[in-house]
Design a protein around this motif. Structure first.
Motif, PDB file in Angstrom:
ATOM      1  N   SER A 249       1.512   7.354  22.735  1.00 43.00           N
ATOM      2  CA  SER A 249       1.588   6.776  21.393  1.00 43.00           C
ATOM      3  C   SER A 249       0.432   5.817  21.150  1.00 43.00           C
ATOM      4  CB  SER A 249       2.926   6.060  21.196  1.00 43.00           C
ATOM      5  OG  SER A 249       3.084   5.018  22.142  1.00 43.00           O
ATOM      6  N   CYS A 250      -0.023   5.132  22.188  1.00 39.05           N
ATOM      7  CA  CYS A 250      -1.171   4.224  22.047  1.00 39.05           C
ATOM      8  C   CYS A 250      -2.416   5.011  21.649  1.00 39.05           C
ATOM      9  CB  CYS A 250      -1.405   3.472  23.348  1.00 39.05           C
ATOM     10  SG  CYS A 250      -2.872   2.418  23.348  1.00 39.05           S
ATOM     11  N   ARG A 251      -2.647   6.140  22.290  1.00 40.83           N
ATOM     12  CA  ARG A 251      -3.808   6.961  21.959  1.00 40.83           C
ATOM     13  C   ARG A 251      -3.719   7.500  20.527  1.00 40.83           C
ATOM     14  NH1 ARG A 251      -5.012  10.638  27.399  1.00 40.83           N
ATOM     15  NH2 ARG A 251      -4.720   8.968  28.933  1.00 40.83           N
ATOM     16  N   VAL A 252      -2.525   7.951  20.134  1.00 42.60           N
ATOM     17  CA  VAL A 252      -2.358   8.515  18.793  1.00 42.60           C
ATOM     18  C   VAL A 252      -2.555   7.449  17.720  1.00 42.60           C
ATOM     19  CG1 VAL A 252      -0.696   9.574  17.210  1.00 42.60           C
ATOM     20  CG2 VAL A 252      -0.855  10.382  19.572  1.00 42.60           C
ATOM     21  N   VAL A 253      -1.968   6.279  17.912  1.00 44.62           N
ATOM     22  CA  VAL A 253      -2.093   5.194  16.925  1.00 44.62           C
ATOM     23  C   VAL A 253      -3.543   4.739  16.807  1.00 44.62           C
ATOM     24  CG1 VAL A 253      -1.478   2.792  16.447  1.00 44.62           C
ATOM     25  CG2 VAL A 253       0.294   4.414  17.136  1.00 44.62           C
ATOM     26  N   THR A 254      -4.234   4.605  17.937  1.00 42.10           N
ATOM     27  CA  THR A 254      -5.637   4.190  17.915  1.00 42.10           C
ATOM     28  C   THR A 254      -6.494   5.205  17.182  1.00 42.10           C
ATOM     29  OG1 THR A 254      -5.397   2.993  20.010  1.00 42.10           O
ATOM     30  CG2 THR A 254      -7.627   3.585  19.337  1.00 42.10           C
ATOM     31  N   ALA A 255      -6.315   6.496  17.498  1.00 41.28           N
ATOM     32  CA  ALA A 255      -7.092   7.546  16.832  1.00 41.28           C
ATOM     33  C   ALA A 255      -6.775   7.615  15.348  1.00 41.28           C
ATOM     34  CB  ALA A 255      -6.818   8.889  17.503  1.00 41.28           C
TER      35      ALA A 255
ATOM     36  N   GLY B 237       0.780  -1.228   0.000  1.00 43.26           N
ATOM     37  CA  GLY B 237       0.000   0.000   0.000  1.00 43.26           C
ATOM     38  C   GLY B 237       0.811   1.278   0.000  1.00 43.26           C
ATOM     39  N   ILE B 238       1.894   1.337   0.758  1.00 42.62           N
ATOM     40  CA  ILE B 238       2.665   2.580   0.846  1.00 42.62           C
ATOM     41  C   ILE B 238       3.280   2.969  -0.500  1.00 42.62           C
ATOM     42  CG2 ILE B 238       4.772   3.584   1.811  1.00 42.62           C
ATOM     43  CD1 ILE B 238       4.033   2.518   4.493  1.00 42.62           C
TER      44      ILE B 238
ATOM     45  N   ASP C  25      -5.075   6.982   3.338  1.00 40.00           N
ATOM     46  CA  ASP C  25      -4.556   5.611   3.308  1.00 40.00           C
ATOM     47  C   ASP C  25      -3.131   5.538   3.856  1.00 40.00           C
ATOM     48  OD1 ASP C  25      -6.914   4.733   2.253  1.00 40.00           O
ATOM     49  OD2 ASP C  25      -6.198   4.625   0.184  1.00 40.00           O
ATOM     50  N   LEU C  26      -2.317   6.540   3.529  1.00 41.52           N
ATOM     51  CA  LEU C  26      -0.941   6.545   4.026  1.00 41.52           C
ATOM     52  C   LEU C  26      -0.895   6.689   5.546  1.00 41.52           C
ATOM     53  CD1 LEU C  26       0.953   8.672   1.339  1.00 41.52           C
ATOM     54  CD2 LEU C  26       1.249   6.243   1.835  1.00 41.52           C
ATOM     55  N   CYS C  27      -1.745   7.543   6.092  1.00 38.29           N
ATOM     56  CA  CYS C  27      -1.801   7.686   7.554  1.00 38.29           C
ATOM     57  C   CYS C  27      -2.226   6.372   8.210  1.00 38.29           C
ATOM     58  CB  CYS C  27      -2.780   8.802   7.931  1.00 38.29           C
ATOM     59  SG  CYS C  27      -2.247  10.454   7.464  1.00 38.29           S
ATOM     60  N   LEU C  28      -3.185   5.698   7.591  1.00 36.71           N
ATOM     61  CA  LEU C  28      -3.619   4.401   8.106  1.00 36.71           C
ATOM     62  C   LEU C  28      -2.481   3.385   8.043  1.00 36.71           C
ATOM     63  CD1 LEU C  28      -5.856   2.347   8.983  1.00 36.71           C
ATOM     64  CD2 LEU C  28      -6.305   2.019   6.545  1.00 36.71           C
ATOM     65  N   LEU C  29      -1.769   3.366   6.921  1.00 35.36           N
ATOM     66  CA  LEU C  29      -0.688   2.396   6.740  1.00 35.36           C
ATOM     67  C   LEU C  29       0.449   2.640   7.718  1.00 35.36           C
ATOM     68  CD1 LEU C  29      -0.678   2.346   2.840  1.00 35.36           C
ATOM     69  CD2 LEU C  29      -1.338   0.455   4.331  1.00 35.36           C
ATOM     70  N   LEU C  30       0.735   3.900   8.021  1.00 35.29           N
ATOM     71  CA  LEU C  30       1.788   4.199   8.994  1.00 35.29           C
ATOM     72  C   LEU C  30       1.403   3.699  10.384  1.00 35.29           C
ATOM     73  CD1 LEU C  30       2.865   7.816   7.914  1.00 35.29           C
ATOM     74  CD2 LEU C  30       4.114   5.665   7.575  1.00 35.29           C
ATOM     75  N   SER C  31       0.126   3.812  10.735  1.00 34.83           N
ATOM     76  CA  SER C  31      -0.312   3.310  12.041  1.00 34.83           C
ATOM     77  C   SER C  31      -0.220   1.783  12.105  1.00 34.83           C
ATOM     78  CB  SER C  31      -1.747   3.761  12.328  1.00 34.83           C
ATOM     79  OG  SER C  31      -2.678   3.108  11.473  1.00 34.83           O
ATOM     80  N   LEU C  32      -0.300   1.128  10.941  1.00 32.80           N
ATOM     81  CA  LEU C  32      -0.209  -0.338  10.930  1.00 32.80           C
ATOM     82  C   LEU C  32       1.182  -0.834  11.325  1.00 32.80           C
ATOM     83  CD1 LEU C  32      -2.279  -1.411   7.779  1.00 32.80           C
ATOM     84  CD2 LEU C  32      -2.973  -1.315  10.170  1.00 32.80           C
ATOM     85  N   PHE C  33       2.222  -0.016  11.092  1.00 28.93           N
ATOM     86  CA  PHE C  33       3.555  -0.395  11.543  1.00 28.93           C
ATOM     87  C   PHE C  33       3.549  -0.664  13.056  1.00 28.93           C
ATOM     88  CE2 PHE C  33       5.558   1.609   7.704  1.00 28.93           C
ATOM     89  CZ  PHE C  33       6.283   0.498   7.329  1.00 28.93           C
ATOM     90  N   PHE C  34       2.970   0.278  13.805  1.00 30.03           N
ATOM     91  CA  PHE C  34       2.955   0.168  15.257  1.00 30.03           C
ATOM     92  C   PHE C  34       2.023  -0.951  15.725  1.00 30.03           C
ATOM     93  CE2 PHE C  34       3.993   4.535  14.128  1.00 30.03           C
ATOM     94  CZ  PHE C  34       5.158   4.732  14.851  1.00 30.03           C
TER      95      PHE C  34
END
Length: 373
Positions: free
Chosen positions: A155-161, A98-99, A129-138
Motif C-alpha cells: 500500500s505504501c508503494r501504491v499510495v506513493t505512486a 476537493g472531492i 485530482d480525485l485519485c490524488l485526493l484519495l491518496s491524501l487520505f492515507f
C-alpha cells in the motif's frame, strides 16, 4: 480568492521555517562524512544488515528492512508538529473541499457537454485530482500517527505512486489546456482545421499512459523502512543510500520533476503571456477569457512552482553540499501543491462561462472567422 491563497501560502511557509529553525536549534549538527552519497527525494538512512522481525497489520510477523544513523534534522522532522499536525490538517481540508467539487464537475460533464474536446481535458483533470485526493487520505493517516506507516509495504508503494503520478498528470493536463487556448487565440486558422476531439482524446491517453508507466519504478522499489532509533516505520520519507535501486531514483525523479512540473510551468507561462498580449490588442471584451487563462497561471504559480523549484534545488544541494535541509521545505511545498485539486473546479467554471461565446477574427480577406474554445 487570490489574496486568500497567497496569504495561506505565506502563513504556512513562515510556520514551516519557524518550526524548522526551532528544531535545528535544539539539536547538534551531525558530523559530515568524507564520502557524499546521492540521495532520492527523501532523508537518508543506513541499512541494518541483520533486521529484526516486525509485526504487520494482520498480526503476523514479516521482515521489514531497518535503517539507522539518522541525522538530527531527520529525527526532528519525523517528530515535529509540522509533519504530524500541520501537513495532515491541510491534507484533510483539501480532501473535504476537493472531492465534492471534482465529483460535481464530473456530474456536470456527464449531463451538460457543450464542447467535447474541452470536456475530455476537464474530465481527465477531475479524475486525476480525485485519485490524488484519495491518496491524501492515507498520507494524512500516516502523518497523524507520527509518520508511522502501518498499512504494509504494498500500500505504501501504491499510495506513493498515485500521489506523485497524479501531481505530474494534473500539471501536464493544465499545460495542454493552456496550449489549446493559445492555438485558438494566437493561431485561429490552424486551430480551426485541427481534429480537436480526436487530438485531445489521444493527448489525454498519452499523458495517462506516460505517467502511469513512469510510476512503475516507485512500485518496484522498497518504500517503507523501520527506524529503530525513533521506533516508527516510514513510507518514502527515509530511504537507504547503499542500494543501487534507490540511487537510480535520484536521477529518475529529477527527470520527472523537470518534465512533469518545470516544463509545464514554462509552457503555461509562455502561453499565458502570448494570450494576454493577443487579446489586449483586440477591440472586443475578452475579460472572461483573460480570467480563465489567469487562473491557470495562478494555479501553477501558487501550487506547482514552489514544489518544482524546491525539488530541483533540493537535488542541487545534495550534489554540491551533500545536505538535505531543503527536504522539509519541499514537503511543505508538496503539501501546498495539493491545493490545485481545489482550484481546478473553479477553472472549469470559468472555462464553461467563456465557452458560451466565440472568438471573432478578421483575416485580410475581410471575412470573419468564429472559434469557440
Amino acid at each position: 480568492m487570490r489574496k486568500l491563497i497567497f496569504f495561506f501560502l505565506v502563513l504556512v511557509l513562515c510556520l514551516s521555517g519557524t518550526l524548522q529553525n526551532k528544531g535545528e536549534s535544539e539539536v547538534i549538527e551531525p558530523q559530515k562524512n568524507s564520502e557524499v552519497f546521492a540521495r532520492p527525494r527523501t532523508f537518508k538512512g543506513v541499512p541494518v544488515r541483520n533486521a529484526n522481525l516486525s509485526l504487520v497489520p494482520n498480526g503476523t510477523q514479516a521482515l521489514i528492512p531497518e535503517l539507522q544513523s539518522l541525522s538530527n534534522s531527520t529525527v526532528w522532522y519525523l517528530h515535529s508538529t509540522l509533519s504530524t499536525l500541520v501537513i495532515p490538517i491541510i491534507f484533510l481540508l483539501v480532501v473535504v473541499v476537493g472531492i465534492p467539487a471534482n465529483i460535481a464537475i464530473l456530474c456536470s460533464l456527464a449531463t451538460k457537454i457543450r464542447k467535447v474536446s474541452s470536456a475530455i481535458f476537464y474530465c481527465s483533470l477531475a479524475v486525476s485530482d480525485l485519485c490524488l485526493l484519495l491518496s491524501l487520505f492515507f498520507k494524512a493517516h500516516y502523518h497523524f500517527h507520527g509518520n508511522h506507516w502501518v498499512l504494509g509495504e504494498a500500500s505504501c508503494r501504491v499510495v506513493t505512486a498515485c500521489f506523485y503520478g497524479n501531481l505530474y498528470c494534473s500539471a501536464q493536463t493544465l499545460a495542454c489546456i493552456s496550449i489549446k487556448r493559445y492555438l485558438a487565440v494566437v493561431h485561429p486558422f490552424l486551430y480551426k482545421r485541427l481534429p480537436k476531439r480526436r487530438l485531445t482524446a489521444w493527448v489525454s491517453l498519452v499523458i495517462w499512459g506516460v505517467f502511469g508507466a513512469a510510476m512503475i519504478p516507485e512500485l518496484l522499489v522498497q518504500q517503507s523502512y523501520h527506524l529503530p532509533e525513533v521506533g516508527i516505520t516510514t513510507c518514502h520519507d527515509v530511504l537507504p543510500l547503499d542500494y543501487d535501486s534507490h540511487i537510480f531514483l535520484l536521477c529518475y525523479n529529477l527527470f520527472l520533476n523537470i518534465f512533469g512540473l518545470l516544463l509545464p510551468l514554462v509552457v503555461t507561462v509562455l502561453c499565458f503571456i502570448r494570450i494576454i498580449c493577443e487579446l489586449n490588442q483586440s477591440h472586443f471584451d475578452w475579460e472572461m477569457y483573460i480570467k480563465a487563462s489567469s487562473l491557470v497561471f495562478v494555479i501553477f504559480l501558487v501550487c506547482f512552482t514552489p514544489a518544482g523549484v524546491l525539488h530541483f534545488l533540493h537535488y542541487l544541494q545534495l550534489f554540491v553540499h551533500g545536505t538535505e535541509r531543503l527536504y522539509v521545505h519541499f514537503k511543505v511545498a508538496v503539501c501546498l501543491c495539493c491545493l490545485h485539486a481545489c482550484l481546478d473546479p473553479f477553472l472549469f467554471l470559468l472555462m464553461s462561462k467563456s465557452a458560451g461565446s466565440s472568438l471573432h477574427f478578421r483575416p485580410f480577406t475581410g471575412k470573419t472567422l468564429s472559434i469557440s474554445i
